[in-house]
Design a protein around this motif. Structure first.
Motif, mmCIF file in Angstrom:
data_model
loop_
_atom_site.group_PDB
_atom_site.id
_atom_site.type_symbol
_atom_site.label_atom_id
_atom_site.label_comp_id
_atom_site.label_asym_id
_atom_site.label_seq_id
_atom_site.Cartn_x
_atom_site.Cartn_y
_atom_site.Cartn_z
ATOM 1 N N LYS A 13 0.835 -1.195 0.000
ATOM 2 C CA LYS A 13 0.000 0.000 0.000
ATOM 3 C C LYS A 13 0.876 1.253 0.000
ATOM 4 C CE LYS A 13 -3.948 -2.170 0.283
ATOM 5 N NZ LYS A 13 -4.887 -2.167 -0.848
ATOM 6 N N SER A 14 0.314 2.345 -0.524
ATOM 7 C CA SER A 14 1.083 3.588 -0.613
ATOM 8 C C SER A 14 0.860 4.514 0.575
ATOM 9 C CB SER A 14 0.738 4.330 -1.909
ATOM 10 O OG SER A 14 -0.645 4.635 -1.971
ATOM 11 N N PHE A 15 -0.047 4.161 1.508
ATOM 12 C CA PHE A 15 -0.202 5.010 2.690
ATOM 13 C C PHE A 15 0.958 4.735 3.650
ATOM 14 C CE2 PHE A 15 -3.040 1.332 3.443
ATOM 15 C CZ PHE A 15 -2.497 0.814 4.617
ATOM 16 N N PRO A 16 1.428 5.756 4.371
ATOM 17 C CA PRO A 16 2.658 5.595 5.157
ATOM 18 C C PRO A 16 2.450 4.931 6.510
ATOM 19 C CG PRO A 16 1.848 7.825 5.401
ATOM 20 C CD PRO A 16 0.916 7.144 4.415
ATOM 21 N N MET A 17 3.524 4.323 7.013
ATOM 22 C CA MET A 17 3.607 3.901 8.411
ATOM 23 C C MET A 17 4.485 4.925 9.127
ATOM 24 S SD MET A 17 4.044 -0.207 8.572
ATOM 25 C CE MET A 17 2.882 -1.333 7.778
ATOM 26 N N ILE A 18 3.895 5.668 10.023
ATOM 27 C CA ILE A 18 4.624 6.702 10.754
ATOM 28 C C ILE A 18 4.901 6.195 12.161
ATOM 29 C CG2 ILE A 18 4.545 9.085 11.571
ATOM 30 C CD1 ILE A 18 2.658 9.680 9.242
ATOM 31 N N ASP A 19 6.182 6.152 12.527
ATOM 32 C CA ASP A 19 6.590 5.579 13.811
ATOM 33 C C ASP A 19 6.055 4.160 13.963
ATOM 34 O OD1 ASP A 19 7.946 7.889 14.500
ATOM 35 O OD2 ASP A 19 6.185 8.781 15.477
ATOM 36 N N ALA A 20 6.164 3.391 12.867
ATOM 37 C CA ALA A 20 5.788 1.963 12.835
ATOM 38 C C ALA A 20 4.286 1.724 12.980
ATOM 39 C CB ALA A 20 6.541 1.179 13.903
ATOM 40 N N ALA A 21 3.470 2.765 12.772
ATOM 41 C CA ALA A 21 2.015 2.604 12.862
ATOM 42 C C ALA A 21 1.358 3.319 11.689
ATOM 43 C CB ALA A 21 1.486 3.156 14.186
ATOM 44 N N ALA A 22 0.318 2.710 11.145
ATOM 45 C CA ALA A 22 -0.420 3.297 10.023
ATOM 46 C C ALA A 22 -1.829 3.628 10.467
ATOM 47 C CB ALA A 22 -0.437 2.333 8.845
ATOM 48 N N ASP A 23 -2.550 4.339 9.623
ATOM 49 C CA ASP A 23 -3.936 4.702 9.885
ATOM 50 C C ASP A 23 -4.748 3.426 10.142
ATOM 51 O OD1 ASP A 23 -6.650 5.344 9.668
ATOM 52 O OD2 ASP A 23 -6.285 6.951 8.233
ATOM 53 N N PRO A 24 -5.360 3.279 11.334
ATOM 54 C CA PRO A 24 -6.090 2.042 11.655
ATOM 55 C C PRO A 24 -7.206 1.718 10.667
ATOM 56 C CG PRO A 24 -5.764 3.370 13.635
ATOM 57 C CD PRO A 24 -5.343 4.219 12.478
ATOM 58 N N SER A 25 -7.908 2.739 10.167
ATOM 59 C CA SER A 25 -8.995 2.470 9.224
ATOM 60 C C SER A 25 -8.451 1.900 7.918
ATOM 61 C CB SER A 25 -9.787 3.743 8.961
ATOM 62 O OG SER A 25 -8.987 4.726 8.331
ATOM 63 N N LYS A 26 -7.297 2.400 7.474
ATOM 64 C CA LYS A 26 -6.701 1.889 6.241
ATOM 65 C C LYS A 26 -6.128 0.493 6.439
ATOM 66 C CE LYS A 26 -5.691 6.450 4.322
ATOM 67 N NZ LYS A 26 -4.640 7.385 3.840
ATOM 68 N N VAL A 27 -5.548 0.256 7.599
ATOM 69 C CA VAL A 27 -5.048 -1.087 7.896
ATOM 70 C C VAL A 27 -6.214 -2.076 7.966
ATOM 71 C CG1 VAL A 27 -3.878 -2.522 9.613
ATOM 72 C CG2 VAL A 27 -3.000 -0.245 9.080
ATOM 73 N N GLY A 28 -7.328 -1.653 8.577
ATOM 74 C CA GLY A 28 -8.501 -2.519 8.649
ATOM 75 C C GLY A 28 -9.041 -2.863 7.275
ATOM 76 N N ALA A 29 -9.081 -1.866 6.382
ATOM 77 C CA ALA A 29 -9.548 -2.124 5.016
ATOM 78 C C ALA A 29 -8.615 -3.087 4.295
ATOM 79 C CB ALA A 29 -9.660 -0.811 4.248
ATOM 80 N N ALA A 30 -7.298 -2.911 4.495
ATOM 81 C CA ALA A 30 -6.326 -3.817 3.882
ATOM 82 C C ALA A 30 -6.475 -5.234 4.439
ATOM 83 C CB ALA A 30 -4.909 -3.305 4.119
ATOM 84 N N ALA A 31 -6.772 -5.346 5.736
ATOM 85 C CA ALA A 31 -6.953 -6.671 6.350
ATOM 86 C C ALA A 31 -8.178 -7.378 5.771
ATOM 87 C CB ALA A 31 -7.076 -6.530 7.861
ATOM 88 N N ARG A 32 -9.269 -6.635 5.604
ATOM 89 C CA ARG A 32 -10.484 -7.249 5.030
ATOM 90 C C ARG A 32 -10.242 -7.690 3.598
ATOM 91 N NH1 ARG A 32 -12.596 -3.039 8.139
ATOM 92 N NH2 ARG A 32 -12.680 -1.600 6.357
ATOM 93 N N GLN A 33 -9.527 -6.873 2.843
ATOM 94 C CA GLN A 33 -9.204 -7.230 1.469
ATOM 95 C C GLN A 33 -8.293 -8.450 1.426
ATOM 96 O OE1 GLN A 33 -7.887 -3.818 -0.768
ATOM 97 N NE2 GLN A 33 -6.966 -5.051 -2.378
#
Length: 382
Positions: free
Chosen positions: A190-210
């Motif tokens: 994915k092209s969204f960033p991990m800042i301080d080893a953490a990414a946007d939870p909503s985007k991570v959740g969408a990636a997990a469902r996919q």
């Protein structure tokens, strides 16, 4: 839906979509209109709302829901990336997979604690074939060959098949890594960033469902491959902080996998939905008036919820109809679940005013209690 979805086994020959079904779906979208592919993102959204027969039929038939929304005079909910974001994402993915997947395998080893060091490069089988069915068959063969070889392999954009409500869906994850011990790991880039080893939870959740959809499709191949197993953790690769350097995290998708499997199993079969349509119903945009198309859309029952606004192009149309009908689902699924047999706003208000409803019903009693509290506070129900 066949039992194969729960067991991971491929459908029996008699359960495969027939030529008649394919012809029927082509008639629904228009014989001259190519079918829109049903991707993992759409499947995840469909699994989140399995009661919506409208989306199941339109997605199964490959109808362009965005064009359909515009044709019936409703604004279409826009999805997808900008051209700039798309190009940036492609460039980042190419960087991650470069040099035979050296960096990707390093991240996999680092995050998943592999016992043996990965090779500097891994074989990347050629997955080219004619059409999605051919590519899916070629992918299955490559997975079996890599597993039998007992080494590392990197499958770049493999094609996976999954039966959904009696119709095939072809899915294309970013990558699948085959481990020497026969495990298969889905990789999402994915092209969204991990800042301080953490990414946007909503985007991570969408990636997990996919990713859960990809895992589900992979399990259908693994069950027929000796020594193979599918990881229920996926490797999520993103840019680190504000750079273009890749970093990764491991995402456990067991919960999303269980929900997706259960929800897809609940979907009505597409041919059953199509058989209930009035004769002559079609979503062919050529030569059809907006009124005719709107009638065709309304012929298929829908279940609207606010979450649809982030997942379906017809959401604004369905929201308008839900509000006209006063359905409580328009207020959210959690509220709908709490109101039990009270399915419309008018029924809720009537129960609150004591005009209808069984006083022994816990839901009715709770609504009346809430109305009494509001009256005490000087804000009576209307």
């Amino acid at each position: 839906m066949s039992e194969s979805l729960g067991s991971g086994r491929p459908p029996a020959p008699e359960q495969k979509p027939t030529t008649a079904l394919r012809r029927r779906l082509a008639e629904l979208r228009g014989p001259a209109t190519p079918a829109r592919p049903l991707d993992a993102r759409a499947l995840a959204a469909l699994a989140a709302n399995p009661g919506c027969r409208r989306r199941a039929l339109l997605d199964g038939a490959g109808v362009d829901k965005g064009a359909l929304a515009e044709a019936i005079g409703s604004p279409s909910a826009a999805f997808g990336q900008s051209q700039f974001a798309f190009m940036r994402g492609n460039a980042f993915e190419a960087k991650v997979k470069g040099d035979g997947g050296t960096e990707l395998l390093r991240l996999l080893h680092e995050r998943m604690g592999e016992g043996a060091e990965p090779p500097g490069q891994a074989p990347t089988p050629d997955l080219a074939a004619a059409g999605p069915e051919g590519r899916a068959a070629r992918t299955a063969l490559a997975l079996r060959e890599a597993t039998e070889a007992g080494g590392w392999a990197l499958l770049d954009h493999p094609m996976l098949a999954l039966e959904v409500a009696g119709s095939p869906a072809y899915l294309e994850p970013d990558a699948v890594v085959v481990h020497p011990d026969g495990r298969w790991t889905v990789v999402e880039i994915k092209s969204f960033p991990m800042i301080d080893a953490a990414a946007d939870p909503s985007k991570v959740g969408a990636a997990a469902r996919q990713s859960a959809v990809y895992v589900l499709a992979l399990e259908r191949v693994a069950v027929l491959t000796k020594g193979a197993s599918v990881d229920h953790s996926v490797l999520l690769v993103c840019p680190r902080d504000f750079s273009n350097l890749p970093t990764a995290s491991v995402v456990d998708v067991r919960k999303q996998l269980a929900v997706t499997r259960r929800q897809l199993t609940r979907l009505s079969r597409i041919e059953d939905i199509a058989d209930e349509l009035p004769p002559g119903t079609t979503f062919d945009l050529d030569g059809q008036s907006g009124a005719s198309l709107a009638t065709a859309v309304e012929a298929v029952p829908a279940v609207y919820a606010p979450e649809c606004l982030a997942a379906c192009e017809l959401a604004f149309h369905c929201r308008g109809r839900a509000r006209e009908q006063g359905t409580v689902t328009a207020l959210g699924r959690s509220l709908r679940g709490e109101l039990g047999s009270l399915t419309t706003v008018e029924e809720v208000l009537a129960a609150a005013r004591g005009e209808s409803g069984d006083p022994a019903d816990p839901t009715v009693a709770a609504v009346r209690r809430a109305a009494a509290l509001r009256a005490e506070a000087g804000t009576p129900c209307h």
